[in-house]
Write a protein that holds these residues in place. Structure first.
Motif, PDB file in Angstrom:
ATOM      1  N   GLY A  38     -13.570  11.964   6.951  1.00 27.32           N
ATOM      2  CA  GLY A  38     -14.613  11.700   5.956  1.00 27.32           C
ATOM      3  C   GLY A  38     -14.432  10.365   5.276  1.00 27.32           C
ATOM      4  N   PHE A  39     -13.243  10.092   4.768  1.00 29.42           N
ATOM      5  CA  PHE A  39     -13.024   8.833   4.067  1.00 29.42           C
ATOM      6  C   PHE A  39     -12.975   7.650   5.032  1.00 29.42           C
ATOM      7  CE2 PHE A  39     -11.957  11.751   0.705  1.00 29.42           C
ATOM      8  CZ  PHE A  39     -12.452  11.101  -0.419  1.00 29.42           C
ATOM      9  N   TYR A  40     -12.570   7.906   6.266  1.00 32.54           N
ATOM     10  CA  TYR A  40     -12.646   6.865   7.299  1.00 32.54           C
ATOM     11  C   TYR A  40     -14.096   6.477   7.565  1.00 32.54           C
ATOM     12  CZ  TYR A  40     -12.986   5.062  12.077  1.00 32.54           C
ATOM     13  OH  TYR A  40     -13.313   4.331  13.197  1.00 32.54           O
ATOM     14  N   GLN A  87      -3.625   3.015  10.019  1.00 33.25           N
ATOM     15  CA  GLN A  87      -3.784   2.954  11.469  1.00 33.25           C
ATOM     16  C   GLN A  87      -5.231   2.685  11.875  1.00 33.25           C
ATOM     17  OE1 GLN A  87      -2.067   6.802  12.419  1.00 33.25           O
ATOM     18  NE2 GLN A  87      -0.169   5.860  13.158  1.00 33.25           N
ATOM     19  N   PHE A  88      -6.160   2.995  10.960  1.00 31.75           N
ATOM     20  CA  PHE A  88      -7.582   2.773  11.246  1.00 31.75           C
ATOM     21  C   PHE A  88      -8.156   1.639  10.383  1.00 31.75           C
ATOM     22  CE2 PHE A  88      -6.719   7.165  12.445  1.00 31.75           C
ATOM     23  CZ  PHE A  88      -7.198   7.155  13.749  1.00 31.75           C
ATOM     24  N   ASN A  89      -7.238   0.806   9.874  1.00 30.46           N
ATOM     25  CA  ASN A  89      -7.614  -0.440   9.197  1.00 30.46           C
ATOM     26  C   ASN A  89      -8.501  -0.224   7.973  1.00 30.46           C
ATOM     27  OD1 ASN A  89      -6.251  -2.085  11.180  1.00 30.46           O
ATOM     28  ND2 ASN A  89      -7.951  -1.626  12.572  1.00 30.46           N
ATOM     29  N   ILE A  90      -8.259   0.837   7.238  1.00 31.09           N
ATOM     30  CA  ILE A  90      -8.974   1.072   5.986  1.00 31.09           C
ATOM     31  C   ILE A  90      -8.328   0.232   4.886  1.00 31.09           C
ATOM     32  CG2 ILE A  90      -9.507   2.815   4.224  1.00 31.09           C
ATOM     33  CD1 ILE A  90      -9.739   4.867   6.423  1.00 31.09           C
ATOM     34  N   ASN A  91      -9.146  -0.329   4.024  1.00 25.72           N
ATOM     35  CA  ASN A  91      -8.654  -1.126   2.898  1.00 25.72           C
ATOM     36  C   ASN A  91      -7.519  -0.402   2.184  1.00 25.72           C
ATOM     37  OD1 ASN A  91      -8.990  -1.375  -0.312  1.00 25.72           O
ATOM     38  ND2 ASN A  91      -9.354  -3.372   0.629  1.00 25.72           N
ATOM     39  N   TRP A  92      -6.438  -1.130   1.919  1.00 28.20           N
ATOM     40  CA  TRP A  92      -5.230  -0.475   1.417  1.00 28.20           C
ATOM     41  C   TRP A  92      -5.438   0.201   0.068  1.00 28.20           C
ATOM     42  CZ3 TRP A  92      -2.833  -1.612  -3.147  1.00 28.20           C
ATOM     43  CH2 TRP A  92      -3.181  -2.803  -3.779  1.00 28.20           C
ATOM     44  N   ILE A 143     -16.729   6.988   5.615  1.00 23.31           N
ATOM     45  CA  ILE A 143     -17.307   6.368   4.410  1.00 23.31           C
ATOM     46  C   ILE A 143     -16.936   4.885   4.358  1.00 23.31           C
ATOM     47  CG2 ILE A 143     -17.139   6.290   1.888  1.00 23.31           C
ATOM     48  CD1 ILE A 143     -16.894   9.374   1.986  1.00 23.31           C
ATOM     49  N   TYR A 144     -15.689   4.589   4.664  1.00 27.16           N
ATOM     50  CA  TYR A 144     -15.259   3.187   4.649  1.00 27.16           C
ATOM     51  C   TYR A 144     -15.991   2.382   5.713  1.00 27.16           C
ATOM     52  CZ  TYR A 144     -12.392  -0.970   4.915  1.00 27.16           C
ATOM     53  OH  TYR A 144     -11.981  -2.283   4.925  1.00 27.16           O
ATOM     54  N   GLN A 145     -16.093   2.939   6.916  1.00 28.46           N
ATOM     55  CA  GLN A 145     -16.787   2.236   7.997  1.00 28.46           C
ATOM     56  C   GLN A 145     -18.254   2.003   7.651  1.00 28.46           C
ATOM     57  OE1 GLN A 145     -15.320   0.947  10.727  1.00 28.46           O
ATOM     58  NE2 GLN A 145     -13.378   1.691   9.912  1.00 28.46           N
ATOM     59  N   TRP A 146     -18.853   2.969   7.012  1.00 28.35           N
ATOM     60  CA  TRP A 146     -20.276   2.883   6.674  1.00 28.35           C
ATOM     61  C   TRP A 146     -20.530   1.872   5.560  1.00 28.35           C
ATOM     62  CZ3 TRP A 146     -22.699   5.639   2.258  1.00 28.35           C
ATOM     63  CH2 TRP A 146     -24.104   5.488   2.243  1.00 28.35           C
ATOM     64  N   ALA A 147     -19.609   1.795   4.604  1.00 30.79           N
ATOM     65  CA  ALA A 147     -19.853   0.990   3.404  1.00 30.79           C
ATOM     66  C   ALA A 147     -19.256  -0.413   3.467  1.00 30.79           C
ATOM     67  CB  ALA A 147     -19.292   1.721   2.179  1.00 30.79           C
ATOM     68  N   LYS A 148     -18.379  -0.687   4.415  1.00 32.53           N
ATOM     69  CA  LYS A 148     -17.625  -1.944   4.354  1.00 32.53           C
ATOM     70  C   LYS A 148     -18.497  -3.186   4.518  1.00 32.53           C
ATOM     71  CE  LYS A 148     -16.187  -2.083   9.239  1.00 32.53           C
ATOM     72  NZ  LYS A 148     -15.026  -2.106  10.148  1.00 32.53           N
ATOM     73  N   ASN A 149     -19.657  -3.037   5.155  1.00 34.13           N
ATOM     74  CA  ASN A 149     -20.539  -4.187   5.342  1.00 34.13           C
ATOM     75  C   ASN A 149     -21.661  -4.246   4.309  1.00 34.13           C
ATOM     76  OD1 ASN A 149     -19.140  -5.122   7.649  1.00 34.13           O
ATOM     77  ND2 ASN A 149     -20.209  -3.611   8.922  1.00 34.13           N
ATOM     78  N   GLY A 151       0.816  -1.213   0.000  1.00 39.65           N
ATOM     79  CA  GLY A 151       0.000   0.000   0.000  1.00 39.65           C
ATOM     80  C   GLY A 151       0.845   1.256   0.000  1.00 39.65           C
ATOM     81  N   THR A 152       1.885   1.257   0.834  1.00 34.85           N
ATOM     82  CA  THR A 152       2.773   2.418   0.927  1.00 34.85           C
ATOM     83  C   THR A 152       3.504   2.638  -0.394  1.00 34.85           C
ATOM     84  OG1 THR A 152       3.106   1.971   3.281  1.00 34.85           O
ATOM     85  CG2 THR A 152       4.682   3.438   2.204  1.00 34.85           C
ATOM     86  N   VAL A 153       4.018   1.539  -0.966  1.00 36.29           N
ATOM     87  CA  VAL A 153       4.765   1.641  -2.219  1.00 36.29           C
ATOM     88  C   VAL A 153       3.857   2.097  -3.351  1.00 36.29           C
ATOM     89  CG1 VAL A 153       6.051   0.330  -3.951  1.00 36.29           C
ATOM     90  CG2 VAL A 153       6.454  -0.084  -1.508  1.00 36.29           C
ATOM     91  N   ILE A 154       2.673   1.496  -3.436  1.00 35.60           N
ATOM     92  CA  ILE A 154       1.745   1.851  -4.510  1.00 35.60           C
ATOM     93  C   ILE A 154       1.268   3.293  -4.363  1.00 35.60           C
ATOM     94  CG2 ILE A 154      -0.586   1.386  -5.406  1.00 35.60           C
ATOM     95  CD1 ILE A 154       0.008  -1.590  -4.991  1.00 35.60           C
ATOM     96  N   THR A 155       1.023   3.714  -3.124  1.00 36.30           N
ATOM     97  CA  THR A 155       0.614   5.106  -2.895  1.00 36.30           C
ATOM     98  C   THR A 155       1.677   6.066  -3.402  1.00 36.30           C
ATOM     99  OG1 THR A 155      -0.664   4.491  -0.936  1.00 36.30           O
ATOM    100  CG2 THR A 155      -0.061   6.811  -1.157  1.00 36.30           C
ATOM    101  N   PHE A 156       2.918   5.775  -3.061  1.00 35.07           N
ATOM    102  CA  PHE A 156       4.001   6.660  -3.505  1.00 35.07           C
ATOM    103  C   PHE A 156       4.135   6.637  -5.024  1.00 35.07           C
ATOM    104  CE2 PHE A 156       8.362   7.616  -4.678  1.00 35.07           C
ATOM    105  CZ  PHE A 156       8.546   8.830  -4.045  1.00 35.07           C
ATOM    106  N   LEU A 157       4.123   5.446  -5.606  1.00 33.07           N
ATOM    107  CA  LEU A 157       4.304   5.349  -7.053  1.00 33.07           C
ATOM    108  C   LEU A 157       3.157   6.000  -7.808  1.00 33.07           C
ATOM    109  CD1 LEU A 157       5.677   1.695  -7.418  1.00 33.07           C
ATOM    110  CD2 LEU A 157       6.956   3.847  -7.553  1.00 33.07           C
TER     111      LEU A 157
END
Length: 761
Positions: free
Chosen positions: A392-394, A130-135, A396-402, A14-20
């Protein structure tokens, strides 16, 4: 080995792809700069060019690490007030004896500014982790937030504020500490805060509010924390107090002048407002929103549009808790304690960026200590920008993940589409505006037509560069601005010769040094006291003749022309000529005074001596008008008593203690009414723009007033909101005259013309 590398990449994919991914976007928009980073200037004028000038000069010509000699000759200035990016330029200077990168300082700065964008995306992604959001979702959202950042706008001016990883990194490190506190983490955070603050002090302000609110809330919590209150204090000391003390020590070591302004100008000017945060200026849907909302004007300093996701998040966090309160349900904000604290911090910083509490209780600003030094308060809205989008994106992820996978995909796709569509306009416009070239600085061998003269002079003959028109910007008290390109050409000549500037474009310049320096181009009742310059060594004058005022022409006429090109003239001026200029100016007034019938009748002008108001401080006579700074004193309110057909009049008076801090920021409010009582004009000026002559502790203030008709009423009100209420303003010798009319006078001490006085001694 290959297997180990694969495991590493898999773990940090995730870190590498984010940077690239974020770096790929960077290349897409900024490839020409990456191809030749040393040849582009993100700004070819203003604050941006000033930063490049200071960076190049510091790495090439300065001998010390904490002082810069580029401006304010002969005194120089602390690196913390010039904007030379000392956290970057000083390492370049330190390794210079081994590897000299000074010729590449522009490219280094450009590269670091640009690379800070993907680094910012990486830190935002790490926060999401840190908040376990999909990478994958976190990676894309982090990149979009980084490219929507309001700090991108700073690339065209305030280069030191463009390192946009700072706030996300501060949040990430604080959350890491929150999850598992340790002394080592506190020491590393303290070092990071120190490095940021040494680059620009506003970064310390960001760290101070983010970490200060966090530690304060933990300290006052009723339940015991896992750290303990004493250890909390220790950690706060390591993370914030220690860096602050280190920076203060460096400021003391680099700054020998205690007489800088106590209150920089613009604190309640350079602020944010609701439009600068919530109105989609420049977005594809701006026109639609304007059908329903008309935005109020806002300062560029406060621009930090948070995007649609940020707005929806903010409204939800306002509405849902209120709804739960009404329904007597448990009030939940984000569902995470750290994010709740961060949300509170961002809301406080947002209110501060709007000017609160000082907007309501302005008098508190005078007693706010180091807080009042942070005059660009609109910048504190950046904390809210990053926080509300991360939350906001945290959420949204929590709301939609299920939700069902198709619904989840649709939510993720739509939110990311909105985010990137909003980021695109600012990135594309910035990428075009910052690709500036300055041919003269690329011309290292001075072969261009406008640079050939540099090969024909002996630089050692000159002590400094005197620009004409002259400029002195930065004392926050008196200002000699110019819209001329003389600033640009002065920078260029300085960098090509290594000569410092006898001029200033900085911030919080010493007041005593300011008044000494500007005396060379200011009228004086006595022979001006110049700074300790070499009287017999010439100044190299860079001049745009058509733009000179009368005072500057006196210097020009005593200068020797050396070269001339299409943009400026090059001359030399010897400081010894200042005495001649003063003597000739006084002699001219004496000759005019000696002519017959020179002086007009007293009925054609007005002189108020205030001799009936006894005062221990007087300019002439036995009295002067004295009043409290916050009094809103009306010093003149009368129909103009002249039958003269002129439309323009000079309004002048002498002001006591003008050279003391904040006195030049006195407001002069002019209100005009015609004979029927119809009000037709109202405006405000300041002595800092209108000072004309110095006489010991007194300064002449002179400004024009234009009237429409004879006998129009003029009301002049004076007040000063920056001084404390118990401080007083003293004025004397108020004179009103038609601009074409010359008034002369003489006594045992002075001769005078138009309220300007010259000593007979």
């Amino acid at each position: 080995m290959i297997f180990e590398n694969f495991k590493f990449l898999l773990k940090y994919k995730g870190t590498v792809i984010t940077f690239l991914f974020s770096f790929s976007i960077l290349l897409l928009f900024f490839y020409p700069i990456f191809k030749n980073p040393n040849q582009y200037y993100f700004s070819s004028s203003g604050d941006g060019l000033q930063t490049y000038f200071e960076v190049i000069y510091h790495t090439k010509f300065d001998t010390g690490l904490l002082r810069q000699q580029s401006i304010n000759y002969p005194y120089g200035e602390s690196v913390f007030f010039t904007g030379c990016l000392p956290a970057i330029t000083n390492p370049i200077k330190i390794i210079k004896p081994i590897l000299d990168f000074s010729d590449y300082s522009v490219g280094i700065i450009n590269f670091l500014i640009l690379i800070s964008i993907p680094i910012s995306a990486v830190f935002i992604f790490l926060i999401f982790q840190q908040f376990n959001i999909n990478w994958l979702y976190g990676s894309l959202a982090a990149t979009g937030i980084a490219y929507l950042s309001p700090q991108l706008d700073r690339m065209g001016g305030h280069l030191a504020l463009t390192f946009q990883f700072a706030i996300p990194a501060l949040i990430y490190f604080l959350n890491s500490f929150y999850k598992r506190p340790s002394i080592i983490k506190s020491l590393l955070i303290g070092l990071f805060v120190f490095l940021l603050a040494s680059q620009h002090l506003y970064y310390f302000g960001f760290a101070g509010i983010i970490y200060g609110v966090y530690f304060f809330i933990l300290f006052i919590k009723k339940e015991n924390t896992t750290i303990g209150k004493l250890r909390l204090i220790l950690h706060f000391a390591l993370q914030i107090i220690g860096p602050y003390l280190c920076i203060q020590l460096l400021l003391v070591l680099s700054n020998s002048m205690p007489d800088r302004t106590s209150l920089p100008w613009g604190f309640l000017i350079y602020k944010a407002n609701s439009s600068s945060i919530f109105f989609p200026m420049g977005q594809w849907y701006e026109g639609f929103i304007r059908f329903f909302v008309t935005p109020e004007n806002y300062e560029w300093e406060g621009k930090a549009y948070i995007g649609l996701i940020g707005i929806i998040t903010f409204l939800s966090l306002l509405v849902i808790p209120i709804k739960n309160l009404i329904l007597r349900k448990k009030i939940i904000l984000t569902g995470d304690t750290f994010l709740d604290i961060l949300l509170l911090t961002s809301l406080l910083s947002l209110l501060y960026s709007f000017g609160y509490p000082f907007l309501t209780f302005e008098y508190l600003l005078k007693y706010s200590g180091p807080i009042k030094q942070m005059r660009g308060i609109g910048r504190f809205s950046w904390i809210f920008f990053y926080t509300i989008n991360i939350i906001g994106f945290y959420l949204i992820y929590q709301w939609a993940k299920n939700a069902h996978i198709r619904i989840r995909f649709l939510i993720y796709l739509s939110t990311l589409t909105v985010l990137f569509s909003e980021a695109y306009p600012s990135v594309s416009s910035i990428s075009e505006s910052i690709q500036n070239r300055i041919p003269e600085l690329e011309d290292k061998n001075n072969t261009l037509t406008q640079d050939v003269w540099l090969t024909k002079i002996d630089i050692g003959k000159y002590q400094a560069i005197l620009p004409l028109p002259y400029f002195h910007i930065g004392s926050e008290n008196v200002t000699i601005p110019t819209n001329s390109d003389i600033i640009k050409y002065s920078y260029i000549v300085s960098l090509k010769t290594g000569l410092p500037l006898y001029a200033v474009s900085s911030s919080r310049t010493s007041l005593s040094q300011t008044y000494q320096n500007i005396s060379i181009i200011t009228d004086n009742s006595y022979l001006p006291e110049l700074p300790p310059i070499e009287q017999s060594k010439a100044f190299l004058v860079v001049c745009r003749k058509k733009e000179l005022n009368s005072e500057e022409f006196l210097l020009y006429n005593k200068s020797i022309l050396l070269f001339k090109n299409n943009e400026y003239e090059i001359l030399e001026f010897y400081p010894e000529a200042i005495k001649q200029i003063y003597a000739e100016r006084k002699s001219l007034v004496i000759n005019e005074l000696s002519r017959e019938n020179t002086n007009p009748k007293e009925s054609s002008y007005e002189l108020l001596t205030f001799d009936n108001q006894k005062n221990k401080n007087t300019f002439r006579g036995t009295g002067a008008m004295e009043f409290n700074a916050d009094e809103n004193k009306i010093i003149y309110n009368s129909p103009f008593p002249f039958n003269d057909t002129s439309k323009v009049f000079s309004f002048s008076f002498w002001m006591f203690n003008f050279k003391k801090d904040l006195y030049p920021r006195t407001s002069i409010e002019v209100s005009q009414t015609d004979s029927t009582g119809k009000h037709y004009s109202s405006y405000t000026t300041n002595p800092l723009w209108a000072f004309k002559q110095f006489n010991k502790n007194w300064t002449l203030i002179d400004f024009p007033i234009t009237i429409l008709n004879k006998r129009d009423t003029i009301k002049i009100t004076i007040f000063n909101k920056d001084l404390r209420p118990n401080q007083t303003i003293v004025i004397d010798n108020l004179t009103i005259r038609p601009y074409h009319l010359n008034i002369y006078d003489s006594d045992s001490l002075y001769i005078s013309k138009n309220n300007r006085y010259y000593s007979k001694r």
